[in-house]
Structure formats: C-alpha cells, structure tokens
Design a protein around this motif. Sequence first.
Motif, short mmCIF file in Angstrom:
data_model
loop_
_atom_site.label_atom_id
_atom_site.label_comp_id
_atom_site.label_asym_id
_atom_site.label_seq_id
_atom_site.Cartn_x
_atom_site.Cartn_y
_atom_site.Cartn_z
N SER A 158 0.87 -1.10 -0.04
CA SER A 158 -0.01 0.00 -0.01
C SER A 158 0.95 1.15 -0.05
N SER B 261 -9.57 -1.29 3.95
CA SER B 261 -9.63 -2.10 5.05
C SER B 261 -8.90 -3.35 4.75
N VAL C 272 -7.62 -8.06 1.99
CA VAL C 272 -7.35 -6.56 1.66
C VAL C 272 -8.70 -6.10 0.85
N ALA D 37 2.90 -1.70 4.50
CA ALA D 37 2.22 -0.43 4.76
C ALA D 37 3.32 0.74 4.34
N ASP E 156 2.42 3.75 3.01
CA ASP E 156 1.43 4.55 2.93
C ASP E 156 1.45 6.01 3.57
N SER F 112 -0.06 7.00 7.77
CA SER F 112 -0.51 5.73 7.44
C SER F 112 -1.80 5.28 7.93
N VAL G 147 -2.89 2.49 7.36
CA VAL G 147 -2.56 0.90 7.89
C VAL G 147 -2.18 1.16 9.24
N VAL H 162 1.86 -7.78 9.02
CA VAL H 162 1.91 -6.24 8.40
C VAL H 162 2.92 -5.81 8.67
#
Length: 514
Positions: free
Chosen positions: A10, A145, A155, A174, A176, A180, A182, A296
Amino acid sequence: MNERTQVLISGGGVAGLTAALLLQSHGVRAVLVEKHASTSPQPKARRFNHRSNEVFRALGMSDAVAEASAPLASFAGMLTGPTLAEAKWPEITPAMQAGITQYGRMNDQSPAPSVLCPQDVLEPVLRRAAEDRGVSVRFSTELVSFTQSPSGITVALRSAGGEVSEVAADYLIAADGARSPVREALGIPRSGYGRLADNLDIAFRADLTDLVRDKKFNLCQIENPAASGAFVSVNGTDRWLFSTSDFAGSATLGDDGWRDLLRTVVGVPDLDVEVLSLMPWESGMYVADRYAEGRVFLAGDAAHAMPPLAAAGANAAIGDVHNLAWKLAAVLAGSASPALLDTYHAERHPLGYATAEFSSRVSGHLGTMIASVTSGEVPVDPVAALFGVQYDEGAFAPDTRGPAPSDHYAPGGRPGTRVPHAWVSPRVSTVDLAGPDFALLTSPGETHWTATAHLLGLRTVPVPDPTWLASVDLSPDGALLLRPDAIVAWHWSSDIPLSDACARILGHPAAVGG
C-alpha cells in the motif's frame, strides 16, 4: 475471493515502488496500490545517498537513475544571502574544510554515487521499471480495509470508479505515508519529539539559468524580511522550490501575492514566474513503536516521519524495504521460518529512531538545516554513519570482536554491518556480490569453505584483493557470509559454526542458497 498475491504493498512512493522492484527481483508476486492517480508532483526528497544507489545498482537501474539525476549533476554546495541574486558561497573555514574532506571520503567507500534527483523525477522512473518488469502497479486504487489471520491477509480495495474488490495476500507492506491509515488501523503508537515546525513549499517555474550560471547550488538559505527559508534546485534551469516557515495569512495570499513574494526573495523585480503548487507540511519526529504487527510491516514514513535533513527519511525508507524484501522472499520460498521476519523490527527500528532523532536535533525546516551544515561542525563521522552502522541484534550470528567503532569507519567485516566496498573487477564491487541469495566470500584458492558451502547450498565467491581481505580480517583460511542486502551475516572469527549460524539466521537448518 477475486484475487490472490504473495505481498500487497500500500503506497506508490519511493518506499512502495522500491519494495515492489526488490520483491520482483526475488521472484515474489506483488501487487502495489496507490490511492492517488500518479506519483508525487512535489520534488520532496532529492539527495539519494550511496547506499540507496547501491540498491538501485543491484536492481540494474544505475543508468536510469543517472539519467534522471543528470540535470543536477553539477549542482552542489550551499549559498546564503538576503536574496538569491545576492547570495554568495560561504567562506571556507578550517572546520568547514575538515567537514568537506570527510564527506569527500564517502565516494571511495561505494561503487555507487550520491545523486541529486527530485522525488517527482525519480518516482516515475521507479514506476515504469516496476510496470515493465511485470509488477501489478495500480494507481487510483485505495486500500480501504484489511483483516489478518494466522494464515494471511484479506484486503479491500476501491478503484477510482468506486468499485470494491478483495485481494488475498500472505503479507502486507504499509508504505502509505506519515499519516498511514494501515498503521492507524493497527493502533500502533508513535514516539519522538513530535511537531517541530510548520512549513510551506512553493514550487514555481522561472528561468533562472543566467542567475545561477556561476553558483550552481544544492540549497540556498535566504534571510529576508519578506520571507526567510531556502531555495531548492529542481532541474537547475526553470523549475525551483522555495521552502519557508508557514505564516499567518498564507492561505489567502493569492497567486499575485506569491509571485510578488518570489520576485522579492529571488531579487529580480520583473521576474516572469509561474506558481506551480503550494504545499503546507509539518516537520516533526514520529517513529512507530512497532514496525510490524502480525503479517503487516511498516516502511518509510509510515514507520518513521522525520525532518528533511539530506533526505534522511527517503533513504531510510529504501533501507527498510531492502532489509525486508529478501526476508519475505526467503519465508515465502520456505527456506526460512517466519521467525526471520521478527528481525525486521529488531534491525530497522533502532536505526530509524536514531536517524529521525539526529535529523530532528538539527532541523525543523530547511533554513535551520542549512545553518547546521554551513557551521562546519560535523558531529559524527559521515562515512561511519552511512557505511559503518552495526545492527545490535537481528538476522546474523555475532562474533567475539565487539561492536564496530562509531567515531571512524572500520567495520572489519563484523556481522550486522554492511560489507566494505572494494573492486573485485573493473565493474564488480564486493557490494555487488550480495544477492539474490547468500554468498560466502573467501580468499582466493581456499578449499575448506568451498566444500562446506556446497553442503549448505551456498554460493562461494573468492575475493582477490589483499587489502580488502585484511580490512575484513580474512586470513587465507577465512570466510564471511553475506546476506542478500549486503549485510555481513557471519564471520569466521565467530565461535558459532557456519552451519549453526545458517540455522540461527533463518530459523531452521535449511540451506540458504537460492
């Protein structure tokens, strides 16, 4: 379930795109999603250091990065003055000369250069390379999500048209950004100094070729009653950025007001100038307390937001995914246990925190950053800080020699440090010997370790440079094990046998070969 991949990324910035390229190089299937329609339009980070370019070199992207950075290849140093037109080079004091000498030594320690390449120029290069190499790169696609279980990640993605689809993945990266979603969904707190300064970047177009012909600068500090801050070279001709502290009324200044302000700080009253964009941003230190939660992993600004000192955040981001990609690949291939992934936080979090803390102490915005550098004070040895960092714990087997020195560069081939550079041939460095699998580096003509390596599935590479062999404490019957990210994993001076070291690093006694 509509789709399945091994890793979902992401974020389509430097961290995410580099992660996608690294995973692809290891044969891992990845899907990258980015909610914006394109890569960043802002110059943002520009200085990509030797270590980052070693990663691009390993990806076969040296020529592409060199071409992208060519417009600023001759731009270096820092100016100061009340306007750009009046700015001058600082007087070189003995302290500054010592600092320049220290920084000059860095080029001898790497097969790759440090380059100035604005992020809005580099990211499209990375994106094209990822797409050309078969990575599924999806801009205008938002991660809305996710759920994770012991067996994987699910996801939910939303396209620009509003359609929602699901992707199943083994792992999620992540990358992002500082805010973030996430990280926030995982509830991972952050530590650090917090907010340091509110800044404003004005990207503009104006032909300043003649003005800077004899002063091709990296940064130019401006102290002016209208606005103080710093000019940044974007392409060295007609694209520039002025970074200043945000101020009351900036949101209502209007295009005419910004053009007048830029003319004032440039020092050319009739300058033909076009304001391209305005970007308010917060300078601060926010480091995630955990870089991983289950399946993650946080990378880049999602893991460590920091002030823009020498693009420390972007370079740390590349280091993050360089560290993570091979570990994910090894676990997905079954050559390592999932315990290997625990070493990502163990190795990268202390370094990310230390980098963010150092950056925060000297810069809240570009003006204070320039002042800290032009003072001539070099609080750390830059060569040791970039090339000699040693992980305290992680995916390596320590030896008995103690930690590497921090006040000068002498890693000695210690486990947990990046392997020192030397040319093995005119085009191949010892750093290039890393990856995509593990490599055992030995003296020429050595046979004992060759047989052991064969039993363990290791690639063996003799290094003929006697100076390099001495620098890493390899006698004629010595060897060191090199990870795919150019970090030394084991040294023959260790009291841990090589086979046991491999088991310790990967979590079980499987072969570490490709």
